[in-house]
Design a protein around this motif. Structure first.
Motif, PDB file in Angstrom:
ATOM      1  N   VAL A   1      13.289 -53.894 -28.418  1.00  0.00           N
ATOM      2  CA  VAL A   1      13.691 -55.135 -28.383  1.00  0.00           C
ATOM      3  C   VAL A   1      13.033 -56.174 -27.287  1.00  0.00           C
ATOM      4  O   VAL A   1      12.595 -55.603 -26.324  1.00  0.00           O
ATOM      5  N   HIS A   2      13.230 -57.379 -27.696  1.00  0.00           N
ATOM      6  CA  HIS A   2      12.453 -58.329 -26.986  1.00  0.00           C
ATOM      7  C   HIS A   2      13.128 -59.522 -26.806  1.00  0.00           C
ATOM      8  O   HIS A   2      13.222 -60.225 -25.479  1.00  0.00           O
ATOM      9  N   GLN A   3      13.763 -59.969 -27.701  1.00  0.00           N
ATOM     10  CA  GLN A   3      14.729 -61.356 -27.708  1.00  0.00           C
ATOM     11  C   GLN A   3      15.912 -61.522 -27.389  1.00  0.00           C
ATOM     12  O   GLN A   3      16.663 -60.998 -28.364  1.00  0.00           O
ATOM     13  N   PRO A   4      16.359 -61.764 -26.307  1.00  0.00           N
ATOM     14  CA  PRO A   4      18.070 -61.778 -25.982  1.00  0.00           C
ATOM     15  C   PRO A   4      18.623 -62.772 -26.757  1.00  0.00           C
ATOM     16  O   PRO A   4      18.095 -63.757 -27.240  1.00  0.00           O
ATOM     17  N   SER A   5      19.989 -62.454 -27.516  1.00  0.00           N
ATOM     18  CA  SER A   5      20.818 -63.406 -28.016  1.00  0.00           C
ATOM     19  C   SER A   5      22.259 -63.463 -27.542  1.00  0.00           C
ATOM     20  O   SER A   5      22.820 -62.358 -27.142  1.00  0.00           O
ATOM     21  N   LYS A   6      22.808 -64.395 -26.995  1.00  0.00           N
ATOM     22  CA  LYS A   6      24.141 -64.435 -26.560  1.00  0.00           C
ATOM     23  C   LYS A   6      25.068 -64.276 -27.274  1.00  0.00           C
ATOM     24  O   LYS A   6      25.368 -64.872 -28.519  1.00  0.00           O
TER      25      LYS A   6
ATOM     26  N   HIS B   1      19.048 -49.315 -31.243  1.00  0.00           N
ATOM     27  CA  HIS B   1      19.412 -49.328 -32.719  1.00  0.00           C
ATOM     28  C   HIS B   1      20.789 -49.664 -32.645  1.00  0.00           C
ATOM     29  O   HIS B   1      21.731 -49.910 -31.992  1.00  0.00           O
ATOM     30  N   GLY B   2      21.205 -50.042 -34.043  1.00  0.00           N
ATOM     31  CA  GLY B   2      22.379 -50.406 -34.678  1.00  0.00           C
ATOM     32  C   GLY B   2      22.359 -51.673 -35.340  1.00  0.00           C
ATOM     33  O   GLY B   2      23.298 -52.256 -35.872  1.00  0.00           O
ATOM     34  N   GLY B   3      21.182 -52.200 -35.382  1.00  0.00           N
ATOM     35  CA  GLY B   3      20.831 -53.484 -36.237  1.00  0.00           C
ATOM     36  C   GLY B   3      19.820 -53.366 -37.328  1.00  0.00           C
ATOM     37  O   GLY B   3      19.998 -52.541 -37.947  1.00  0.00           O
ATOM     38  N   ILE B   4      19.388 -54.518 -37.665  1.00  0.00           N
ATOM     39  CA  ILE B   4      18.588 -54.450 -39.082  1.00  0.00           C
ATOM     40  C   ILE B   4      17.168 -54.592 -38.767  1.00  0.00           C
ATOM     41  O   ILE B   4      16.490 -55.692 -37.944  1.00  0.00           O
ATOM     42  N   SER B   5      16.318 -53.771 -38.843  1.00  0.00           N
ATOM     43  CA  SER B   5      14.968 -53.780 -38.750  1.00  0.00           C
ATOM     44  C   SER B   5      14.324 -52.548 -39.634  1.00  0.00           C
ATOM     45  O   SER B   5      15.108 -51.699 -40.219  1.00  0.00           O
TER      46      SER B   5
ATOM     47  N   ASN C   1      15.959 -58.205 -36.597  1.00  0.00           N
ATOM     48  CA  ASN C   1      14.522 -58.264 -36.046  1.00  0.00           C
ATOM     49  C   ASN C   1      14.489 -57.481 -34.682  1.00  0.00           C
ATOM     50  O   ASN C   1      15.216 -56.355 -34.735  1.00  0.00           O
ATOM     51  N   ASP C   2      14.131 -58.072 -33.592  1.00  0.00           N
ATOM     52  CA  ASP C   2      13.809 -57.382 -32.327  1.00  0.00           C
ATOM     53  C   ASP C   2      14.743 -57.845 -31.282  1.00  0.00           C
ATOM     54  O   ASP C   2      14.565 -57.855 -30.051  1.00  0.00           O
ATOM     55  N   ARG C   3      15.980 -58.707 -31.906  1.00  0.00           N
ATOM     56  CA  ARG C   3      17.019 -59.270 -30.734  1.00  0.00           C
ATOM     57  C   ARG C   3      17.947 -58.134 -30.389  1.00  0.00           C
ATOM     58  O   ARG C   3      18.006 -57.251 -30.909  1.00  0.00           O
ATOM     59  N   PHE C   4      18.403 -58.476 -29.168  1.00  0.00           N
ATOM     60  CA  PHE C   4      19.622 -57.716 -28.603  1.00  0.00           C
ATOM     61  C   PHE C   4      20.665 -58.573 -27.996  1.00  0.00           C
ATOM     62  O   PHE C   4      20.487 -59.667 -27.191  1.00  0.00           O
TER      63      PHE C   4
END
Length: 520
Positions: free
Chosen positions: A423-428, A502-506, A479-482
């Motif tokens: 992951v690279h991109q944070p999301s609030k 892990h836990g998301g969509i990719s 994608n690569d958000r967390f």
């Protein structure tokens, strides 16, 4: 490209002029010497200057074999090609034992020399150029596929193509093309997230034909091949991505024949609690919680979330098989468990028609990646992460156990429950105290989030998920958000960025390997 420098030791330099002129016309620099002493002196005084040594076996003074030993002491990694008239077997064996890089017999054809040079010195460059050219040709095909409307099977094929080129570019050390591929993979993940967003709920509610998913895996791809006359082993390697499988495949292939390589789609969330329970139960999590409430804990409830896999497996087997089969289950979460597996593997498979093994190491490695500084260094990127997996596997009790059962006629299935993504991109995200802590998905009440970053399921039953509270919503990072909370945002961004989650969509988390093998 710098000129390749050749040191050629031979007492018959006059006879070598045609070969030397040929090589110089091809752009090589040749430094001739007439004896072993001069060759050793050149290597000693000009350390790192020469790219390769051509060495005559029979020269006045010290022999070629003696010269070879001295050169290897000075420069162990300098390629040396032995050139000789002597076809005696013992000479060849001594030369090979001294780690020569190649062996040529006089008279030497100039094309032989050129072939040897390209193989030993120019090989990496030639492989890089060939790999670069072929990927450039494939780039457009992958790009067109990503931008076209694809089904689940086509997405799996594109993902496997991307992995193929990732491994190919890694092996050839073609860094510039690897950067382009990484960008293309990011684009693929962005489009794949849209594909999941459009289709996932419809798959679960039978509004269109779904791919094989976690809850269908055993029933569709393993149970039909269970044979009472031959033990079947189902090995679930937690958090095993397709690229990691391709890295350990050559090791496993020494003892097992790959009969079929297939894929399935992990359910959401792509975590052990949800996907692995779905695999062993043959049900979606919402159905498990409804039918077997004593075997399911929601995220906000205390206790282990995967403590009933054996019981869920037994209930699924009872539902699916008309006649009872003997089955067993064993989970490895530490080295002691691994040793126990090695010691008892033969009893396990001899006494069961189907024996299931869950091995947790890769998942522990993934999580430890965020906790231990040394692992942050060892698994700093995708290539290192794959390499670490291979190193672990080759020295693991699991591999010892597999080699042991390979001596018998055994059918082996290797699968996983989900993958992981760096992951690279944070999301609030803003939520209450009951909101889950996972970085790639959240479940909670009154969640506030950026809609473009997530796939949300506001009615958990639409995603066949449990409903912890009346107003629970599930959100999954794309994608690569967390996900990060506003509190200490920068601190946690620095801490978790560039870690495997892990836990998301990719593609990496959802499209999972299922491999059918047979002992050789």
């Amino acid at each position: 490209m710098s000129t390749i420098k050749i040191l050629w030791a031979d007492d018959e330099q006059k006879l070598l002029k045609p070969q030397i002129m040929f090589l110089e016309k091809k752009g090589y620099e040749v430094v001739p010497v007439t004896n072993g002493h001069d060759a050793i002196e050149e290597v000693s005084e000009k350390m790192g200057h020469y790219d390769i040594v051509f060495l005559d076996e029979s020269m006045p003074g010290i022999t070629g074999l003696e010269t070879l030993d001295r050169i290897k002491e000075l420069a162990p990694h300098l390629p040396v090609v032995m050139i000789t008239k002597n076809e005696a077997e013992d000479v060849m064996e001594q030369a090979i034992g001294s780690k020569i890089s190649d062996y040529l017999l006089k008279p030497v054809n100039p094309l032989q020399l050129l072939s040897t040079l390209r193989k030993l010195v120019d090989g990496d460059r030639l492989v890089q150029e060939e790999t670069r050219m072929k990927y450039q040709q494939e780039f457009r095909n992958i790009l067109m596929a990503i931008n076209n409307s694809m089904d689940a099977h086509e997405w799996a094929e594109v993902y496997k193509k991307i992995i193929y080129w990732e491994l190919k570019l890694d092996a050839s050390k073609t860094a510039s093309m690897a950067d382009i591929l990484a960008t293309q993979k990011d684009s693929a993940n962005a489009e794949f997230a849209k594909f999941i967003d459009r289709n996932y709920v419809d798959w679960l509610n039978n509004e269109q034909s779904p791919p094989v998913m976690s809850h269908d895996l055993l029933r569709s791809m393993v149970f039909p091949d269970v044979d009472r006359n031959r033990p079947t082993v189902f090995l679930l390697l937690d958090n095993l991505r397709f690229d990691q499988w391709k890295m350990i495949e050559p090791i496993i292939s020494r003892y097992f024949k790959v009969e079929e390589e297939d894929y399935f789609y992990s359910i959401l969330p792509t975590t052990t609690q949800y996907s692995r329970n779905a695999i062993f139960s043959g049900m979606m999590p919402g159905e498990i919680a409804k039918r077997y409430p004593e075997l399911w804990l929601n995220d906000n409830e205390k206790g282990g979330k995967n403590l009933h896999e054996a019981e869920l497996l037994g209930r699924q087997i009872k539902r699916v098989f008309r006649k009872p089969i003997q089955y067993g289950y064993f989970k490895v979460t530490n080295m002691d468990g691994g040793k126990q597996l090695v010691d008892n593997i033969h009893n396990y498979i001899q006494n069961n028609d189907l024996f299931c093994i869950v091995y947790n190491f890769i998942d522990m490695l993934s999580h430890a990646r965020t906790e231990m500084d040394i692992l942050k260094e060892l698994a700093a990127d995708e290539k290192a992460y794959r390499s670490l997996t291979v190193s672990w596997f080759e020295h693991s009790p699991l591999w010892e156990a597999l080699k042991s059962i390979a001596q018998q006629d055994v059918q082996l299935f290797i699968a996983t429950d989900h993958g992981s993504i760096r992951v690279h991109q944070p999301s609030k995200v803003v939520g209450d105290r009951e909101t889950t802590t996972n970085l790639r998905y959240k479940v909670g009440r009154n969640l506030q989030y950026d809609r473009k970053d997530v796939f949300d399921i506001r009615r958990p039953e639409d995603g066949k998920l449990p409903r912890p509270n009346v107003s629970s919503t599930f959100i999954f990072a794309k994608n690569d958000r967390f996900f990060l909370y506003p509190n200490n945002y920068n601190h946690y961004n620095n801490y978790y960025s560039n870690t495997f989650q892990h836990g998301g969509i990719s593609l990496e988390e959802i499209i999972c390997p299922i491999i059918k093998l047979r002992s050789k």
